[in-house]
Scaffold this motif. Sequence first.
Motif, PDB file in Angstrom:
ATOM      1  N   SER A  19     -58.054  25.673 -66.148  1.00 29.74           N
ATOM      2  CA  SER A  19     -58.776  25.978 -67.395  1.00 29.74           C
ATOM      3  C   SER A  19     -59.980  26.880 -67.177  1.00 29.74           C
ATOM      4  CB  SER A  19     -59.238  24.692 -68.083  1.00 29.74           C
ATOM      5  OG  SER A  19     -60.445  24.212 -67.508  1.00 29.74           O
ATOM      6  N   ARG A  20     -60.439  26.998 -65.914  1.00 36.67           N
ATOM      7  CA  ARG A  20     -61.632  27.806 -65.615  1.00 36.67           C
ATOM      8  C   ARG A  20     -61.690  27.996 -64.095  1.00 36.67           C
ATOM      9  NH1 ARG A  20     -63.848  22.370 -66.743  1.00 36.67           N
ATOM     10  NH2 ARG A  20     -64.475  21.519 -64.714  1.00 36.67           N
ATOM     11  N   LEU A  22     -61.800  28.519 -60.194  1.00 42.25           N
ATOM     12  CA  LEU A  22     -60.860  29.027 -59.199  1.00 42.25           C
ATOM     13  C   LEU A  22     -59.417  28.989 -59.699  1.00 42.25           C
ATOM     14  CD1 LEU A  22     -62.298  27.555 -55.874  1.00 42.25           C
ATOM     15  CD2 LEU A  22     -62.817  29.701 -57.045  1.00 42.25           C
ATOM     16  N   ASP A  41     -53.655  22.028 -67.123  1.00 40.28           N
ATOM     17  CA  ASP A  41     -54.995  21.418 -67.055  1.00 40.28           C
ATOM     18  C   ASP A  41     -55.031  20.230 -68.022  1.00 40.28           C
ATOM     19  OD1 ASP A  41     -57.830  22.729 -65.835  1.00 40.28           O
ATOM     20  OD2 ASP A  41     -58.132  21.166 -67.338  1.00 40.28           O
ATOM     21  N   ASP A  92     -52.200  16.118 -66.795  1.00 42.73           N
ATOM     22  CA  ASP A  92     -53.178  15.371 -66.003  1.00 42.73           C
ATOM     23  C   ASP A  92     -52.492  15.045 -64.680  1.00 42.73           C
ATOM     24  OD1 ASP A  92     -54.724  13.415 -64.817  1.00 42.73           O
ATOM     25  OD2 ASP A  92     -55.188  12.392 -66.707  1.00 42.73           O
ATOM     26  N   VAL A  93     -53.031  15.561 -63.578  1.00 43.84           N
ATOM     27  CA  VAL A  93     -52.347  15.394 -62.284  1.00 43.84           C
ATOM     28  C   VAL A  93     -52.281  13.941 -61.821  1.00 43.84           C
ATOM     29  CG1 VAL A  93     -52.840  17.746 -61.483  1.00 43.84           C
ATOM     30  CG2 VAL A  93     -54.444  15.895 -60.925  1.00 43.84           C
ATOM     31  N   ASN A 119     -54.862  22.895 -57.344  1.00 48.89           N
ATOM     32  CA  ASN A 119     -56.284  23.274 -57.440  1.00 48.89           C
ATOM     33  C   ASN A 119     -57.138  22.238 -58.168  1.00 48.89           C
ATOM     34  OD1 ASN A 119     -58.597  25.409 -57.788  1.00 48.89           O
ATOM     35  ND2 ASN A 119     -58.110  24.705 -59.857  1.00 48.89           N
ATOM     36  N   TYR A 185     -65.718  12.928 -52.071  1.00 51.13           N
ATOM     37  CA  TYR A 185     -65.195  14.303 -52.121  1.00 51.13           C
ATOM     38  C   TYR A 185     -64.694  14.735 -50.744  1.00 51.13           C
ATOM     39  CZ  TYR A 185     -65.100  19.308 -53.230  1.00 51.13           C
ATOM     40  OH  TYR A 185     -64.713  20.613 -53.424  1.00 51.13           O
ATOM     41  N   LYS A 189     -60.885  15.839 -49.468  1.00 51.34           N
ATOM     42  CA  LYS A 189     -60.601  17.202 -49.001  1.00 51.34           C
ATOM     43  C   LYS A 189     -60.117  17.193 -47.552  1.00 51.34           C
ATOM     44  CE  LYS A 189     -61.497  19.161 -52.907  1.00 51.34           C
ATOM     45  NZ  LYS A 189     -60.437  19.824 -53.668  1.00 51.34           N
ATOM     46  N   ILE A 218     -68.338  28.771 -53.683  1.00 49.40           N
ATOM     47  CA  ILE A 218     -67.837  29.870 -54.503  1.00 49.40           C
ATOM     48  C   ILE A 218     -68.510  29.777 -55.875  1.00 49.40           C
ATOM     49  CG2 ILE A 218     -65.759  31.055 -55.341  1.00 49.40           C
ATOM     50  CD1 ILE A 218     -65.714  30.619 -52.272  1.00 49.40           C
ATOM     51  N   THR A 220     -68.350  29.582 -59.020  1.00 48.45           N
ATOM     52  CA  THR A 220     -67.640  29.288 -60.271  1.00 48.45           C
ATOM     53  C   THR A 220     -68.630  28.723 -61.296  1.00 48.45           C
ATOM     54  OG1 THR A 220     -67.152  27.060 -59.494  1.00 48.45           O
ATOM     55  CG2 THR A 220     -65.483  28.740 -59.072  1.00 48.45           C
TER      56      THR A 220
HETATM   57  N1  LIG Z   1     -66.341  26.220 -56.286  1.00 50.11           N
HETATM   58  C1  LIG Z   1     -66.514  25.888 -55.022  1.00 50.11           C
HETATM   59  O1  LIG Z   1     -67.515  26.230 -54.396  1.00 50.11           O
HETATM   60  C2  LIG Z   1     -65.469  25.074 -54.295  1.00 50.11           C
HETATM   61  C3  LIG Z   1     -65.646  24.843 -52.930  1.00 50.11           C
HETATM   62  C4  LIG Z   1     -64.707  24.094 -52.238  1.00 50.11           C
HETATM   63  C5  LIG Z   1     -63.599  23.604 -52.890  1.00 50.11           C
HETATM   64  N2  LIG Z   1     -63.440  23.841 -54.221  1.00 50.11           N
HETATM   65  C6  LIG Z   1     -62.258  23.260 -54.870  1.00 50.11           C
HETATM   66  O2  LIG Z   1     -61.603  24.232 -55.658  1.00 50.11           O
HETATM   67  C7  LIG Z   1     -61.063  23.628 -56.842  1.00 50.11           C
HETATM   68  C8  LIG Z   1     -61.617  24.323 -58.081  1.00 50.11           C
HETATM   69  O3  LIG Z   1     -63.021  24.359 -58.036  1.00 50.11           O
HETATM   70  P1  LIG Z   1     -63.889  24.938 -59.252  1.00 50.11           P
HETATM   71  O4  LIG Z   1     -65.212  25.283 -58.703  1.00 50.11           O
HETATM   72  O5  LIG Z   1     -63.106  25.947 -59.992  1.00 50.11           O
HETATM   73  O6  LIG Z   1     -64.058  23.583 -60.109  1.00 50.11           O
HETATM   74  P2  LIG Z   1     -63.947  23.292 -61.669  1.00 50.11           P
HETATM   75  O7  LIG Z   1     -64.545  21.957 -61.886  1.00 50.11           O
HETATM   76  O8  LIG Z   1     -64.490  24.422 -62.472  1.00 50.11           O
HETATM   77  O9  LIG Z   1     -62.380  23.262 -61.943  1.00 50.11           O
HETATM   78  C9  LIG Z   1     -61.602  22.109 -61.797  1.00 50.11           C
HETATM   79  C10 LIG Z   1     -60.491  22.150 -62.815  1.00 50.11           C
HETATM   80  O10 LIG Z   1     -59.694  20.977 -62.628  1.00 50.11           O
HETATM   81  C11 LIG Z   1     -59.429  20.410 -63.903  1.00 50.11           C
HETATM   82  N3  LIG Z   1     -59.147  18.988 -63.751  1.00 50.11           N
HETATM   83  C12 LIG Z   1     -60.016  17.979 -63.463  1.00 50.11           C
HETATM   84  N4  LIG Z   1     -59.367  16.808 -63.425  1.00 50.11           N
HETATM   85  C13 LIG Z   1     -58.059  17.082 -63.692  1.00 50.11           C
HETATM   86  C14 LIG Z   1     -56.894  16.287 -63.790  1.00 50.11           C
HETATM   87  N5  LIG Z   1     -56.927  14.960 -63.639  1.00 50.11           N
HETATM   88  N6  LIG Z   1     -55.714  16.898 -64.052  1.00 50.11           N
HETATM   89  C15 LIG Z   1     -55.665  18.245 -64.228  1.00 50.11           C
HETATM   90  N7  LIG Z   1     -56.734  19.049 -64.167  1.00 50.11           N
HETATM   91  C16 LIG Z   1     -57.917  18.464 -63.894  1.00 50.11           C
HETATM   92  C17 LIG Z   1     -60.679  20.707 -64.723  1.00 50.11           C
HETATM   93  O11 LIG Z   1     -60.459  20.586 -66.103  1.00 50.11           O
HETATM   94  C18 LIG Z   1     -60.982  22.127 -64.263  1.00 50.11           C
HETATM   95  O12 LIG Z   1     -60.255  23.069 -65.018  1.00 50.11           O
HETATM   96  C19 LIG Z   1     -61.418  22.147 -56.752  1.00 50.11           C
HETATM   97  O13 LIG Z   1     -60.354  21.449 -56.142  1.00 50.11           O
HETATM   98  C20 LIG Z   1     -62.635  22.148 -55.843  1.00 50.11           C
HETATM   99  O14 LIG Z   1     -62.809  20.924 -55.166  1.00 50.11           O
HETATM  100  C21 LIG Z   1     -64.352  24.558 -54.937  1.00 50.11           C
END
Ligand SMILES: NC(=O)c1ccc[n+]([C@@H]2O[C@H](COP(=O)([O-])OP(=O)(O)OC[C@H]3O[C@@H](n4cnc5c(N)ncnc54)[C@H](O)[C@@H]3O)[C@@H](O)[C@H]2O)c1
Length: 280
Positions: A19-20, A22, A41, A92-93, A119, A185, A189, A218, A220
């Motif tokens: 939805s947003r 990564l 999502d 919903d995963v 993701n 977390y 991971k 990253i 985001t």
């Molecule tokens: N942004 C970073 O710096 C970073 C660093 C390391 C790892 N990550 C990993 O990358 C991924 C994306 O990160 P992001 O920064 O875009 O985070 P984010 O919170 O913006 O995106 C997470 C997405 O997952 C969805 N989501 C949450 N629970 C869910 C569920 N039960 N079923 C389906 N969708 C669900 C949310 O609605 C959202 O769209 C995550 O797994 C995060 O742990 C991100």
Amino acid sequence: MSSWDNLLEGKVAVVTGASRGLGRADALALAEAGADVVITDILMESDEESSSKAKEYGAIAQVMQSTKVIYSEKTSEEIRDMGRRSVAMKMDVTDVDEVNDVFKKIYEDFGRIDILVNNAGTVDHVSKIEKQNDDLWERDLKVNLTGSYNCTKAVWPYMKEQEYGRIINMASIVGVNGGFGQASYSATKGGLLSFSKSMALEGAKHGINVNAIVPGIIGTEAFKMGNKKMNDRMIERTAFKQPGEPDDIANAITFLVSDKAKYITGVGLNVTGGIDLFTF
Ligand SMILES: NC(=O)c1ccc[n+]([C@@H]2O[C@H](COP(=O)([O-])OP(=O)(O)OC[C@H]3O[C@@H](n4cnc5c(N)ncnc54)[C@H](O)[C@@H]3O)[C@@H](O)[C@H]2O)c1
């Protein structure tokens, strides 16, 4: 030798949590490389239940929902505008029945599923072990680790049947190095890294490659919502003195799921800007 142009032409990809952030960037990059992409999502712009889902999924989900930072259907539309097939589907995963139904429907509608990007994830709290909220511990395990397991298990029979599949699990540098105040977390991971290796071993004889991406920090929407002082300290620890961009992750994924990376399986690819390098 395949061309670097239209690297993923004819492939069908599914991205969870798109939805947003990564997930959205990954979906757009895969489409740009030629793939048809299904956006999934818990949050959809037009879905009235999104606000109750957001409540269930914690602080960040609620802010994103109330500030309308939900681009699931929009991303799908942008992909269709590129001339690819795309739909946005609520999934919903953590809901095994819903996951199985959605993958079945995608397989029936698109005829195959070549790429899965696990993701979806939650990163919305930092607390020392004494104060770790038990419900959030359980939720993190359910979404980040079990969610990726649920989707992998659901897509596996289709990939096995096709004798072709590419699965990416979103790990984190915190899953390698640990993270202060990030017990749940980091555990999820780290788990995804070993899960990826086990699946790589099982998948090899079926043409299924499984790899993990290990992002650092990253920029985001979710990252930008974090504590500024803490974010600045983390940025200072990268070799580049800046956070990565969502496209840095999306480009690495596009390569890893392409046939240019056909001999790569079971790796955790660091996209960290050197945050993990020793410095003094
Ligand atoms: N942004 C970073 O710096 C970073 C660093 C390391 C790892 N990550 C990993 O990358 C991924 C994306 O990160 P992001 O920064 O875009 O985070 P984010 O919170 O913006 O995106 C997470 C997405 O997952 C969805 N989501 C949450 N629970 C869910 C569920 N039960 N079923 C389906 N969708 C669900 C949310 O609605 C959202 O769209 C995550 O797994 C995060 O742990 C991100």
